[in-house]
Design a protein around this motif. Structure first.
Motif, PDB file in Angstrom:
ATOM      1  N   GLU A 196       0.838  -1.213   0.000  1.00 44.14           N
ATOM      2  CA  GLU A 196       0.000   0.000   0.000  1.00 44.14           C
ATOM      3  C   GLU A 196       0.865   1.253   0.000  1.00 44.14           C
ATOM      4  O   GLU A 196       0.611   2.212  -0.730  1.00 44.14           O
ATOM      5  CB  GLU A 196      -0.903   0.029   1.245  1.00 44.14           C
ATOM      6  CG  GLU A 196      -2.240  -0.625   1.040  1.00 44.14           C
ATOM      7  CD  GLU A 196      -3.003  -0.741   2.360  1.00 44.14           C
ATOM      8  OE1 GLU A 196      -2.830   0.154   3.220  1.00 44.14           O
ATOM      9  OE2 GLU A 196      -3.737  -1.735   2.514  1.00 44.14           O
ATOM     10  N   LEU A 197       1.899   1.226   0.839  1.00 44.88           N
ATOM     11  CA  LEU A 197       2.788   2.387   0.919  1.00 44.88           C
ATOM     12  C   LEU A 197       3.508   2.602  -0.411  1.00 44.88           C
ATOM     13  O   LEU A 197       3.661   3.737  -0.891  1.00 44.88           O
ATOM     14  CB  LEU A 197       3.814   2.192   2.043  1.00 44.88           C
ATOM     15  CG  LEU A 197       4.616   3.439   2.370  1.00 44.88           C
ATOM     16  CD1 LEU A 197       4.076   4.139   3.603  1.00 44.88           C
ATOM     17  CD2 LEU A 197       6.091   3.129   2.568  1.00 44.88           C
ATOM     18  N   HIS A 202       4.123   5.819  -5.615  1.00 44.70           N
ATOM     19  CA  HIS A 202       4.080   5.982  -7.079  1.00 44.70           C
ATOM     20  C   HIS A 202       2.935   6.907  -7.496  1.00 44.70           C
ATOM     21  O   HIS A 202       3.113   7.787  -8.336  1.00 44.70           O
ATOM     22  CB  HIS A 202       3.917   4.620  -7.761  1.00 44.70           C
ATOM     23  CG  HIS A 202       5.193   3.817  -7.785  1.00 44.70           C
ATOM     24  ND1 HIS A 202       6.196   4.059  -8.699  1.00 44.70           N
ATOM     25  CD2 HIS A 202       5.641   2.809  -7.008  1.00 44.70           C
ATOM     26  CE1 HIS A 202       7.202   3.213  -8.485  1.00 44.70           C
ATOM     27  NE2 HIS A 202       6.890   2.436  -7.462  1.00 44.70           N
ATOM     28  N   HIS A 203       1.755   6.690  -6.904  1.00 40.17           N
ATOM     29  CA  HIS A 203       0.597   7.496  -7.300  1.00 40.17           C
ATOM     30  C   HIS A 203       0.793   8.961  -6.930  1.00 40.17           C
ATOM     31  O   HIS A 203       0.484   9.863  -7.712  1.00 40.17           O
ATOM     32  CB  HIS A 203      -0.682   6.937  -6.661  1.00 40.17           C
ATOM     33  CG  HIS A 203      -1.013   5.555  -7.147  1.00 40.17           C
ATOM     34  ND1 HIS A 203      -1.808   4.695  -6.434  1.00 40.17           N
ATOM     35  CD2 HIS A 203      -0.632   4.886  -8.261  1.00 40.17           C
ATOM     36  CE1 HIS A 203      -1.917   3.538  -7.102  1.00 40.17           C
ATOM     37  NE2 HIS A 203      -1.203   3.644  -8.210  1.00 40.17           N
ATOM     38  N   ASN A 204       1.312   9.187  -5.739  1.00 43.99           N
ATOM     39  CA  ASN A 204       1.512  10.570  -5.292  1.00 43.99           C
ATOM     40  C   ASN A 204       2.547  11.285  -6.144  1.00 43.99           C
ATOM     41  O   ASN A 204       2.390  12.451  -6.501  1.00 43.99           O
ATOM     42  CB  ASN A 204       1.946  10.599  -3.822  1.00 43.99           C
ATOM     43  CG  ASN A 204       0.787  10.295  -2.885  1.00 43.99           C
ATOM     44  OD1 ASN A 204      -0.366  10.515  -3.242  1.00 43.99           O
ATOM     45  ND2 ASN A 204       1.098   9.778  -1.707  1.00 43.99           N
ATOM     46  N   ASN A 372       5.052  11.841   3.087  1.00 42.86           N
ATOM     47  CA  ASN A 372       5.539  11.668   1.702  1.00 42.86           C
ATOM     48  C   ASN A 372       4.444  11.993   0.685  1.00 42.86           C
ATOM     49  O   ASN A 372       4.143  11.192  -0.206  1.00 42.86           O
ATOM     50  CB  ASN A 372       6.029  10.224   1.502  1.00 42.86           C
ATOM     51  CG  ASN A 372       7.195   9.882   2.426  1.00 42.86           C
ATOM     52  OD1 ASN A 372       7.766  10.768   3.071  1.00 42.86           O
ATOM     53  ND2 ASN A 372       7.567   8.621   2.489  1.00 42.86           N
ATOM     54  N   VAL A 373       3.881  13.182   0.805  1.00 42.25           N
ATOM     55  CA  VAL A 373       2.670  13.498   0.046  1.00 42.25           C
ATOM     56  C   VAL A 373       2.921  13.611  -1.463  1.00 42.25           C
ATOM     57  O   VAL A 373       1.994  13.462  -2.255  1.00 42.25           O
ATOM     58  CB  VAL A 373       1.977  14.788   0.551  1.00 42.25           C
ATOM     59  CG1 VAL A 373       1.465  14.603   1.964  1.00 42.25           C
ATOM     60  CG2 VAL A 373       2.929  15.974   0.478  1.00 42.25           C
ATOM     61  N   LYS A 397       9.813  23.347  -0.777  1.00 39.31           N
ATOM     62  CA  LYS A 397       8.817  23.923  -1.679  1.00 39.31           C
ATOM     63  C   LYS A 397       7.393  23.656  -1.178  1.00 39.31           C
ATOM     64  O   LYS A 397       6.538  24.542  -1.196  1.00 39.31           O
ATOM     65  CB  LYS A 397       8.997  23.367  -3.093  1.00 39.31           C
ATOM     66  CG  LYS A 397       8.000  23.955  -4.080  1.00 39.31           C
ATOM     67  CD  LYS A 397       8.172  23.465  -5.505  1.00 39.31           C
ATOM     68  CE  LYS A 397       6.986  23.945  -6.342  1.00 39.31           C
ATOM     69  NZ  LYS A 397       7.048  23.506  -7.719  1.00 39.31           N
ATOM     70  N   MET A 398       7.157  22.428  -0.721  1.00 41.05           N
ATOM     71  CA  MET A 398       5.815  22.097  -0.211  1.00 41.05           C
ATOM     72  C   MET A 398       5.454  22.956   1.007  1.00 41.05           C
ATOM     73  O   MET A 398       4.321  23.417   1.141  1.00 41.05           O
ATOM     74  CB  MET A 398       5.738  20.618   0.164  1.00 41.05           C
ATOM     75  CG  MET A 398       5.662  19.689  -1.033  1.00 41.05           C
ATOM     76  SD  MET A 398       5.401  17.968  -0.515  1.00 41.05           S
ATOM     77  CE  MET A 398       7.067  17.404  -0.311  1.00 41.05           C
ATOM     78  N   LEU A 399       6.439  23.165   1.886  1.00 43.68           N
ATOM     79  CA  LEU A 399       6.182  23.974   3.083  1.00 43.68           C
ATOM     80  C   LEU A 399       5.893  25.414   2.692  1.00 43.68           C
ATOM     81  O   LEU A 399       4.986  26.057   3.237  1.00 43.68           O
ATOM     82  CB  LEU A 399       7.392  23.917   4.030  1.00 43.68           C
ATOM     83  CG  LEU A 399       7.643  22.564   4.711  1.00 43.68           C
ATOM     84  CD1 LEU A 399       8.981  22.587   5.457  1.00 43.68           C
ATOM     85  CD2 LEU A 399       6.506  22.200   5.661  1.00 43.68           C
TER      86      LEU A 399
END
Lengths: 427, 469
Positions: A196-197, A202-204, A372-373, A397-399
């Motif tokens: 699942e992780l 990969h999807h994220n 790990n978004v 960058k995300m922050l």
């Protein structure tokens, strides 16, 4: 002690990560690091400028690359008077390099720096066998022809076999995967949770690519414009079909799908003082807050090889007066899906907290939607020394996108039973 | 093999062979910021229309001291040994002839053009210039005057085809309001090597205001932000190079997948690289945000050069909606959207008052091209856009123009099949392909701070290609 000034993350650049033997099969570490550096220079308009220093490293390194980073600077668009050095702390190299330069900036020794790392699993060094090496050295030191002949005569056929680098711990002879398989089994990490992780990673990451998140974090190289190992179409069902490759027999859970593949790539981060960035109209994504490195005794079997971050984080939180839940984003390096899961499990475990950490209560669970978004190493690949730079730049960058005060935690496990962790905060 | 015709026109022996074979001979063109070596001849033709002193003033402003024209009048002719009349001649080669024909209003007055050009064309040196300055026909006050002024276009285009050795002929149409200062950047461009591959073209310089005259003529874009899209390679990289030479603070833009090449351009020229898909809905905002962030909060763009473009060639009978749409999206729709954002005075990092927008059309957009219906649509669209936007933003001192390149030698044209390429390359008055720098120089002229009087124009950079002429 006077309050040290801030070191801030201005931005980063990496090349897309390639699969070992893939797009960068014929490319050297220096080529890749130069490409990453030139891309960073172009993004921030630093051509011809002198930066305080460049610190980077590689885990798999040829002996000719003793001055890899300095040679890279000399071949880049930066001013050749920019000093540089190599450092290495296995998979912690990239993050350790950022910590190193951030500390220097905070102390006022330098105003700006570029830090990160590079690794090629494709262009790995191959050494001559120990017997041949000694014979060659003896021949080289020989004063007479007779001595030289004698030296060469001592070479035995078996000495001609080359020594290839091994992804195993010198003190245990076990590969990293075998070590982690033991740890995963101890902590009862299920195959399903790992798959699942991996699928989520990969999807994220595929979504982040589609959204253009990496447009100002990645510069294409050698016709590769996206991470080569990324599998947007993978699924838990597909991953479930793979056979375990680490651990033995019944209960083996670790497959090629939930373990990071060998990869090639380079990543760098531009770190500076706030003043340096302001003078050049450069963005400031996040402040480097603090870092901690821990090591565990995995040789005696007392602790798992990749469990050091589980120790480093509580020490860092205690020093900063923070709880594990005080973060908007978590970046836990996916050496293996099970590494992330065992680390999280340890933080939630009362016995681990009491006996290993000496704490009254466990750190507790994290909000998994903050983990790990935009994907991590399972999707991007993991060129050992490049991972730290990838994570620091992406997280900063995300922050910054989340807004001032947003806080992020980085956790990277490394060979030799070490773990490097750090905190960033958007400004 | 690919350069066989270059060989036939290159070395002297082969050149003779080439000539026998009928291969057009190409001359190395004078390029860059260089004036012609010979004299600049100025002829102000007498006429019954309104007179303008702009041409003389502009030349004076450029520091050019013109010499008087030799005129082919019957009285000035001598008789040769064979008994034929010999027209008067210049004593040495001349570099350029500037013909101020603005006052011509009757058909007989056109004789003055012939009388000046006959000796001048004979004396014109290599990469020489014929510059005719006329009055825009629509601004004349009689049908005959309009006809006479329109006649100048026929004359200029024919002269362009008659010239050899890299010579060019162009027509500049002015109004009674056009001042010497307003005309100056245009005459400078035409006289210098910067206009090497522009020939047979008419365009209008109607305004009175030049804009901002740069303090250093060699660095007209000093302290000015110039954004170039599609800058990773080919013509776009050439455009970036010319703006860097002329002192601009560059922002080079290209799609993320072209980042490696873009990096090299940015680092070589000292600009910043912006990896951006211009078709994304917020592309304009991203460009503006980059400028505001990287060049200071009050920074604005002096010029945006819409160079990014793609081709998806197919006969129309084989063109699906994807090939159709993607070309129109990149080449036209993105430009419209980005302009809309940058023209908003409230957007930080948008276009400055007195700023410049330059689009890149194509001779395919002018003439059409078999198998390029989608591309021709987008490029003709750019021409329409320029003409429509120019008057709307004129009161802010902003100009909107386009260039229409013909056959320009790039990696892309190197891939065209040999015979097709050679045909395209030679099928123009200069018998050669242009270089990216030729397009770049023309764009830089249109974007120059002192080209404020040039707006709504489309200038072909095609060596006077026969296609669509």
């Amino acid at each position: 002690m006077a309050q040290a000034r801030n070191a801030v993350i201005v931005g980063g650049n990496r090349i897309p990560f390639g699969k070992a033997g893939g797009a960068y099969a014929s490319v050297s570490n220096q080529d890749m690091l130069t490409a990453a550096l030139d891309g960073l220079v172009a993004r921030f308009g630093l051509a011809g400028q002198r930066v305080g220093e460049v610190a980077a490293g590689a885990v798999l390194k040829h002996s000719r690359d003793f001055n890899l980073t300095r040679e890279t600077v000399l071949g880049s668009a930066l001013d050749p008077t920019t000093p540089a050095y190599d450092l290495q702390q296995a998979c912690g190299t990239g993050l350790e390099a950022v910590i190193q330069v951030a500390n220097k900036i905070q102390l006022g020794q330098i105003d700006s720096a570029i830090a990160g790392g590079v690794d090629s699993a494709s262009d790995a060094p191959i050494a001559v066998g120990e017997g041949l090496r000694r014979a060659l050295l003896r021949a080289n030191h020989a004063k007479t022809t007779a001595q030289r002949i004698q030296a060469f005569a001592s070479i035995r056929p078996g000495d001609l076999a080359p020594e290839t680098p091994r992804n195993s711990e010198p003190r245990t002879g076990l590969s990293m995967g075998e070590h982690q398989a033991r740890t995963a089994k101890e902590w009862g990490i299920s195959r399903e949770a790992q798959d699942e992780l991996a699928a989520a990673s990969h999807h994220n990451m595929a979504r982040a690519w589609d959204e253009g998140f990496f447009d100002d974090l990645v510069t294409p190289f050698r016709k590769l414009s996206k991470d080569q190992g990324l599998r947007p179409e993978t699924s838990v069902e597909k991953l479930a079909k793979l056979s375990p490759v680490f651990g033995k027999g019944e209960g083996a859970t670790m497959t090629a799908g939930n373990s990071t593949p060998l990869s090639d790539g380079a990543a760098l981060v531009l770190v500076s003082s706030e003043e340096w960035a302001a003078e050049r109209n450069l963005p400031v994504l996040a402040r480097f807050v603090d870092a901690e490195v821990a090591a565990v005794d995995y040789v005696s079997g007392d602790e798992g090889l990749l469990m050091a971050p589980a120790y480093a984080v509580p020490r860092l939180l205690a020093r900063q007066g923070l709880s594990l839940q005080d973060f908007d984003l978590y970046e836990i390096h996916e050496a293996f899906a099970s590494t992330v899961l065992t680390t999280l499990a340890a933080w939630e475990d009362e016995e681990f907290a009491a006996e290993r950490l000496g704490l009254d209560a466990p750190l507790g669970a994290i909000d998994r939607s903050r983990l790990n978004v935009n994907g991590s190493s399972l999707a991007a690949g993991h060129p050992f020394a490049a991972t730290g730079g990838r994570i620091v730049a992406s997280l900063a960058k995300m922050l910054s996108d989340k807004g001032p005060g947003s806080r992020g935690l980085i956790s990277i496990c490394a060979a030799g039973g070490q773990g490097v962790v750090a905190i960033l905060e958007a400004v | 093999m690919t350069k066989v015709l270059d060989v036939l026109t290159g070395n002297p022996v082969a050149k003779a062979v080439g000539k026998q074979l009928g291969v057009p001979q190409a001359t190395e063109l004078r390029r860059g910021r260089s004036l012609p070596t010979g004299d600049v001849v100025l002829a102000v033709l007498a006429g019954s229309g309104a007179t303008s002193s702009a041409t003389r003033e502009a030349l004076k402003g450029l520091g050019v001291t013109p010499v008087d024209a030799v005129r082919d009048e019957p009285a000035a002719r001598t008789t040769g040994e064979d008994g034929r009349a010999v027209p008067p001649a210049y004593s040495s080669k001349i570099g350029a002839v500037v013909l101020d024909a603005t006052a011509l209003a009757t058909v007989p007055e056109l004789e003055g053009v012939r009388a000046v050009l006959r000796p001048a064309l004979r004396a014109l040196g290599s990469s020489g210039r014929v510059i005719v300055v006329g009055t825009a026909p629509e601004l004349t006050d009689s049908p005959e005057a309009a006809a006479v002024q329109q006649a100048l276009e026929g004359i200029t285009r024919s002269v362009g085809k008659e010239l050899r050795k890299g010579g060019t002929a162009n027509l500049v149409l002015v109004s009674t309001e056009t001042t010497g200062a307003a005309l100056s950047s245009t005459l400078s461009f035409l006289l210098e090597g910067r206009s090497a591959y522009v020939s047979g073209q008419p365009w209008r310089v109607l305004g009175a205001e030049a804009g901002q005259v740069p303090s250093d003529p060699a660095a007209p874009f000093a302290d000015k932000v110039v954004v170039v899209t599609g800058a990773a390679r080919g013509i776009g990289a050439g455009i970036a190079e010319v703006f860097a030479r002329d002192g601009a603070s560059l922002v080079v833009v290209d799609i993320p997948a072209a980042g490696e090449a873009l990096t090299k351009v940015a680092n070589r020229l000292g600009g910043t690289a912006l990896q951006l898909d211009i078709t994304s809905p917020d592309a304009g905002q991203k460009i503006a945000a980059h400028v505001a962030a990287r060049h200071g909060k009050d920074a604005r763009i002096h010029a945006i050069i819409h160079n990014a473009g793609i081709t998806r060639d197919k006969l129309l009978v084989n063109t699906d909606e994807d090939r159709w749409g993607s070309v129109l999206e990149v080449n036209l729709a993105a430009e419209i959207r980005i302009n809309e954002v940058l023209l908003d005075a409230d957007v930080a990092g948008g276009l400055a008052e007195g700023g410049r927008i330059v689009g890149v059309a194509s001779t395919s957009g002018v003439a059409g091209n078999r198998g390029q219906t989608n591309y021709a649509a987008s490029k003709a669209g750019v021409i329409g856009l320029v003409r429509a936007e120019a008057p709307v933003v004129a009161d802010r001192g902003i100009t909107v123009n386009a260039v229409a390149p013909g056959f320009i030698e790039t990696e892309m044209t190197d891939r065209i099949p040999f015979a097709t390429r050679e045909f395209a390359r030679r099928f123009n008055s200069l018998s050669q392909g242009g270089k990216p720098v030729d397009v770049a120089e023309t764009i830089a002229y249109l974007a120059a701070p002192d080209s404020g009087a040039v707006t709504g124009q489309v200038i072909r950079v095609c060596g006077q290609s026969q296609i669509g002429a």
